[in-house]
Design an enzyme around this catalytic site. Structure first.
Site, PDB file in Angstrom:
ATOM      1  N   CYS A 159     103.702  32.522  88.778  1.00 23.28           N
ATOM      2  CA  CYS A 159     103.738  32.233  90.252  1.00 23.28           C
ATOM      3  C   CYS A 159     104.873  31.402  90.535  1.00 23.28           C
ATOM      4  CB  CYS A 159     102.352  31.435  90.370  1.00 23.28           C
ATOM      5  SG  CYS A 159     100.909  32.692  89.837  1.00 23.28           S
TER       6      CYS A 159
ATOM      7  N   CYS B  99     100.980  27.961  87.326  1.00 32.01           N
ATOM      8  CA  CYS B  99     101.059  29.236  87.083  1.00 32.01           C
ATOM      9  C   CYS B  99     102.973  29.467  86.756  1.00 32.01           C
ATOM     10  CB  CYS B  99     100.515  30.224  87.513  1.00 32.01           C
ATOM     11  SG  CYS B  99     101.096  31.580  87.095  1.00 32.01           S
TER      12      CYS B  99
END
Length: 446
Positions: A375, A372
């Site tokens: 992230c 991600c």
């Protein structure tokens, strides 16, 4: 629980068991209540204001680096995982054109290319002297005092990101890929033998007794390392629970506190006693980063040091606010004593410190394996911020020897490190504040 739903929690939320997240902390002379009062009512508001400034909201990052540890480099296809980089004209000229160091002496070396910088010709017409100076800074930044493998910000793949427009929150990134990241961190980089299983590991039913018996028996440095990583993990989980996607329709997205998600990660009963330990480790990393900020104050107090964006008035205001924040950190009454670390036999201490550094650099490299992108952005920033805090704590003598009027050759911080340091602590500070919010929500659930 369906995607985008807070889920039912009425049955259990009346008495969420956070356990004894109160009182003194292990390996410290501090207590939870002192941190809560200091952070939530004194430091957090000022720090938040600082992080909204132009200097601190722009972070340059390379999100395209391949994972160095495994070949399955799949990327999250969820739209909330995406990061929106800045357009070139969004970032202040002073930040784009002088990303090597923000001090008066460094800018004087590059003075001859001010006009080129205004036109966007970044670092293409520096004098030979300036290029040598930049090379010296770069070599210093790659030296052994670094706890992180930093991005090459001169890479074509490195882009500026506005952190305020790309907030850390729940993205839907979970499952085997996310598990592999944290498993690699804990199993291969926290000094733990493979024969000792972590609490809540698959098939374990001893409530972590074997693990904590091992942890209690290791040296304080290895125990501190584990608690730092656990504290960082806890902080990230609090952010995801506090900014959870509660509603996702064609008309709007609604983000907010998900009490059920918070309980699943921190409730004492649901986590078999792990939740309170995780939260105490959050307070431990808070103390470590707070201590680093108090120690680095002299570096920023030097008259020649600038937080440079190109707007002289605003830059002076930002520096003044930064010094207010750092002086406030220095006023904290129960600081962590870093002298308790690496204090034994000099040779053994030096060896252990290098192992400590090696493991942490490995963790910073694992961040390039996060699928991600949002992230990955916040993972890279927070590991660099924690790494910078450790660098400061272990450079105390170099900081003390700095001259107020001349550039410091022995100790330097890049703009990347400065921005990461303050924003990483901002995330930890926010987690402590959000913990209070969750306690309030749990008390008012009907």
């Amino acid at each position: 629980m369906s995607k985008g739903s807070a889920g039912p929690f009425e049955e259990y939320a009346q008495a969420c068991h956070l356990g004894q997240v109160t009182g003194s902390l292990d390996d410290c002379t501090c207590d939870v209540e002192t941190i809560d009062a200091f952070n939530n009512y004194k430091l957090f508001p000022r720090l938040n204001e600082l992080l909204e400034s132009e200097y601190f909201k722009y972070y340059k990052v390379n999100l395209k680096k391949p994972c160095p540890f495994w070949t399955d480099n799949s990327h999250c296809g969820i739209r909330d995982c995406a990061v929106k980089p800045c357009e070139s004209d969004e970032v202040p000229d002073g930040i784009r054109s002088a990303s090597h160091k923000y001090s008066e002496e460094a800018h004087n070396l590059a003075g001859e290319c001010e006009e080129a910088q205004r036109l966007g010709a970044v670092n293409r017409s520096l004098s030979e002297e300036a290029q040598k100076a930049m090379l010296q800074w770069t070599q210093h930044d790659d030296s052994s005092d670094s706890f992180c493998e930093a991005d090459d910000i001169q890479s074509p793949d490195a882009e500026y990101v506005d952190l305020l427009l790309n907030p850390e929150r729940y993205t839907g990134y979970k499952g085997p890929d996310a598990w592999q990241i944290w498993n690699s961190i804990y199993e291969e980089n926290c000094f733990k033998p493979h024969t000792v299983k972590r609490p809540l590991a698959s098939g374990r039913d001893d409530e972590g007794h074997a693990f904590y018996k091992w942890l209690k028996g290791v040296c304080v440095e290895k125990r501190a390392f584990y608690k730092l990583i656990s504290g960082l993990h806890s902080s990230i989980n609090i952010h995801l629970s506090a900014r959870y996607l509660l509603q996702d329709t064609w008309a709007e997205k609604k983000w907010g506190h998900n009490v059920t998600e918070f309980q699943q990660r921190f409730d004492e009963i649901l986590t078999r006693g792990e939740g309170p330990r995780r939260l105490k480790n959050l307070y431990f990393i808070y103390l470590i980063e707070l201590r680093a900020l108090s120690k680095v104050l002299p570096y920023f107090e030097r008259p020649g040091f600038q937080l440079f964006t190109g707007n002289q008035v605003r830059d002076a205001e930002t520096k003044a606010l930064l010094l207010q924040v750092l002086r406030l950190t220095k006023s904290f009454p129960l600081h962590f004593d870093e002298n308790s670390l690496f204090a034994g036999n000099a040779r053994e201490a030096a060896k252990l410190k290098e192992e400590f550094r090696f493991h942490f650099r490995n963790i910073s490299r694992i961040m390039d394996c996060v699928g991600c992108f949002k992230c990955r952005l916040w993972g890279k920033l927070q590991t660099q911020g924690l790494g910078t805090a450790l660098k400061i704590l272990f450079s105390e003598k170099l900081i003390e020897k700095m001259s107020e009027s001349s550039p410091s050759q022995a100790f330097q911080l890049t703009r990347q490190e400065i921005v990461a340091l303050m924003n990483a602590f901002g995330r930890i500070s926010t987690s402590v504040r959000e913990l209070e919010n969750f306690k309030t929500l749990l008390r008012t659930v009907p």
